[in-house]
Design an enzyme around this catalytic site. Structure first.
Site, PDB file in Angstrom:
ATOM      1  CG  ASP A   1      -1.102  -2.798  -2.261  1.00 30.17           C
ATOM      2  OD1 ASP A   1      -2.099  -3.550  -2.330  1.00 30.17           O
ATOM      3  OD2 ASP A   1      -0.834  -1.966  -3.131  1.00 30.17           O
TER       4      ASP A   1
ATOM      5  CD  GLU B   1      -4.715   5.889  -3.950  1.00 32.06           C
ATOM      6  OE1 GLU B   1      -3.939   6.880  -3.997  1.00 32.06           O
ATOM      7  OE2 GLU B   1      -4.369   4.739  -4.268  1.00 32.06           O
TER       8      GLU B   1
HETATM    9  C1  9WN Z   1      -0.853  -2.322  -6.814  1.00 27.57           C
HETATM   10  C2  9WN Z   1      -5.588   0.476  -8.019  1.00 27.57           C
HETATM   11  C3  9WN Z   1      -4.867  -0.297  -6.941  1.00 27.57           C
HETATM   12  C4  9WN Z   1      -5.840  -0.886  -5.891  1.00 27.57           C
HETATM   13  C5  9WN Z   1      -5.101  -1.452  -4.692  1.00 27.57           C
HETATM   14  C6  9WN Z   1      -4.177  -0.382  -4.137  1.00 27.57           C
HETATM   15  C7  9WN Z   1      -3.203   0.097  -5.210  1.00 27.57           C
HETATM   16  C8  9WN Z   1      -1.435  -0.910  -6.640  1.00 27.57           C
HETATM   17  C9  9WN Z   1      -0.311   0.093  -6.397  1.00 27.57           C
HETATM   18  O1  9WN Z   1      -3.932   0.594  -6.329  1.00 27.57           O
HETATM   19  O2  9WN Z   1      -2.367  -0.982  -5.550  1.00 27.57           O
HETATM   20  O3  9WN Z   1      -1.863  -3.203  -7.194  1.00 27.57           O
HETATM   21  O4  9WN Z   1       0.438   0.352  -7.360  1.00 27.57           O
HETATM   22  O5  9WN Z   1      -0.173   0.602  -5.279  1.00 27.57           O
HETATM   23  O6  9WN Z   1      -3.469  -0.845  -3.028  1.00 27.57           O
HETATM   24  O7  9WN Z   1      -6.020  -1.874  -3.715  1.00 27.57           O
HETATM   25  O8  9WN Z   1      -6.599  -1.897  -6.476  1.00 27.57           O
HETATM   26  O9  9WN Z   1      -6.446   1.425  -7.454  1.00 27.57           O
END
Ligand code: 9WN
Length: 443
Positions: free
Chosen positions: A178, A411
């Site tokens: 992100d 994570e």
């Molecule tokens: C937005 C779920 C997801 C991963 C992404 C990671 C994070 C979300 C957030 O979490 O993104 O989609 O709310 O930060 O960046 O890679 O799929 O684990």
């Protein structure tokens, strides 16, 4: 802890398994009970790959739950929401995305309108390989193949905004990385609406130290971009003109290519012709090389389709094309050498950092701006193996196990100290640890 002895490995496997059991909801797995209480697209693929060692049936169910969220245009959404989870448990929730009002949105289930790296077909292939009876494998392939073929069709038909054979992403969340520094330049061009971004409440910093999450300036733009795409009904025509963010990402496209090869392998099992998928793979490979490989800098770089310019930031996204089995050997060697260098490995030998450690954008703590992520290590090790760099891949897998052994199923990880960051009990960390240990012959 170094994961040296059989007992260490047994303990790690038991911990990983228990995380997956606790995060299983009955039909799918949440990435984290607190932070991400729904099903995410590429998480589901990583989770299925790991769970397949423990229960191919549960892994198949994981992928089927993904497919339940599919839109009529073929897109697999980046979040499939659980109906029994409160709206305010995650932002942006179903009321924000309004998938039920979108012309192509699914019925009876609420989802986001974005996509994520299309790893699902690769995951299906791995799950199918775990089915001990060829009949079960055939049945699973036959049931899931059409949906994944439609997902790939969506990318080819609706997301080729540059017209050169690659899929474009229209939001940093679609990359899965992100707040990568790779997105700083295109994000900086996103103008806030007159009067500023309409208020919203971030919920991601209740369980995680804010220094480990994207900053507010990035979040404002994430929200604004998501609203803009929603407000045009998630329509995909003239994307580069209508949306402020429209980018070709080397990792996203390398994953698409890797999954396209998987579809070619799955096709005969599903009673389909492999030919079109082989052709599609050749086309994506060619487009990756001709559009994103910079022969002077000798690296893959994302391309901003709103300006036509390459984005000159060195991040782990640039190493993604190791997943391309047809990568010329000199290119694979360059990527492997960079991956093993001090650009992506900290002083204590921990890698792979998500951003070049020697660059000015590197931040050892913040999300995708520096930390190590197990899913990237895992994919890059798979890529290295495809190019016969087995020793380097083994080493990378070993450092992943050591990191998790010392810091837990976190994570992400600090590439300098090895400390765990982000949430605890994170599902894809657990799933990929299961995969690495199992491939090494533990189970
Ligand atoms: C937005 C779920 C997801 C991963 C992404 C990671 C994070 C979300 C957030 O979490 O993104 O989609 O709310 O930060 O960046 O890679 O799929 O684990």
């Amino acid at each position: 802890m170094t994961v040296g002895t059989a007992a260490d490995r047994e303990r790690l496997l038991a911990t990983a398994r228990s995380v997956l059991v606790r995060n299983w909801t009955g039909a799918s797995t949440v990435p984290s009970r607190q932070q991400y209480p729904h099903q995410w697209g590429w998480d589901a693929a990583f989770i299925a790959i790991g769970s397949a060692w423990l229960s191919p049936r549960r892994a198949a169910r994981e992928l089927q739950s993904q497919v339940r969220g599919q839109w009529s245009d073929g897109r697999l959404p980046h979040i499939v929401f659980h109906p029994d989870v409160a709206e305010d448990a995650y932002f942006p929730g179903p009321a924000f995305w309004r998938s039920d009002e979108a012309p192509a949105g699914p019925h009876g289930i609420r989802t986001s309108g974005l996509i994520q790296p299309p790893l699902q077909a690769r995951a299906l292939l791995e799950v199918v390989r775990h089915c001990r009876h060829s009949l079960a494998a055939r049945e699973l392939a036959r049931r899931a193949f059409p949906a994944l073929a439609a997902q790939h069709g969506y990318l080819a038909r609706r997301r080729d905004a540059g017209g050169g054979g690659l899929a474009a992403i229209v939001h940093p969340w679609e990359s899965g990385l992100d707040d990568s520094p790779a997105w700083d330049v295109p994000l900086a061009a996103v103008q806030p609406p007159p009067g500023g971004v309409a208020p919203y409440e971030r919920r991601d910093r209740r369980h995680v130290d804010p220094r480990e999450r994207p900053d507010d300036a990035a979040y404002d733009r994430f929200v604004q971009l998501a609203r803009a795409y929603r407000d045009i009904g998630y329509a995909d025509d003239r994307l580069a003109d209508r949306l402020a963010f429209c980018v070709e990402d080397p990792l996203f496209n390398a994953i698409w290519l890797w999954s396209t090869h998987a579809l070619a392998e799955l096709a005969p099992l599903a009673g389909a012709d492999a030919g079109p998928y082989r052709e599609a793979a050749a086309g994506i490979h060619h487009a990756l090389m001709s559009r994103l490989w910079d022969p002077e800098r000798r690296r893959f770089l994302p391309r901003d389709l709103t300006t036509g310019q390459a984005i000159d930031r060195y991040t782990v996204l640039s190493l993604g094309p190791l997943l391309d089995p047809e990568l010329p050997s000199d290119v694979a060697a360059t990527l492997a050498a960079d991956l093993g260098s001090e650009r992506f490995h900290g002083p204590a030998g921990h890698g792979v950092a998500s951003t070049d450690l020697t660059g000015r954008d590197f931040d050892r703590r913040r999300y995708w701006r520096g930390p190590i992520w197990v899913n990237l290590n895992w994919m890059l090790a798979r890529g290295l193996r495809q190019h016969d760099k087995v020793e380097q891949a083994d080493l990378l897998d070993a450092t992943t196990l050591d990191l998790v052994g010392a810091a837990g199923m976190r994570e992400y990880f600090d590439p300098v100290s090895g400390d765990g960051r982000g949430v605890h009990d994170f599902s894809w960390t657990a799933a990929l640890v299961v995969d690495i240990l199992s491939r090494q012959g533990l189970t």
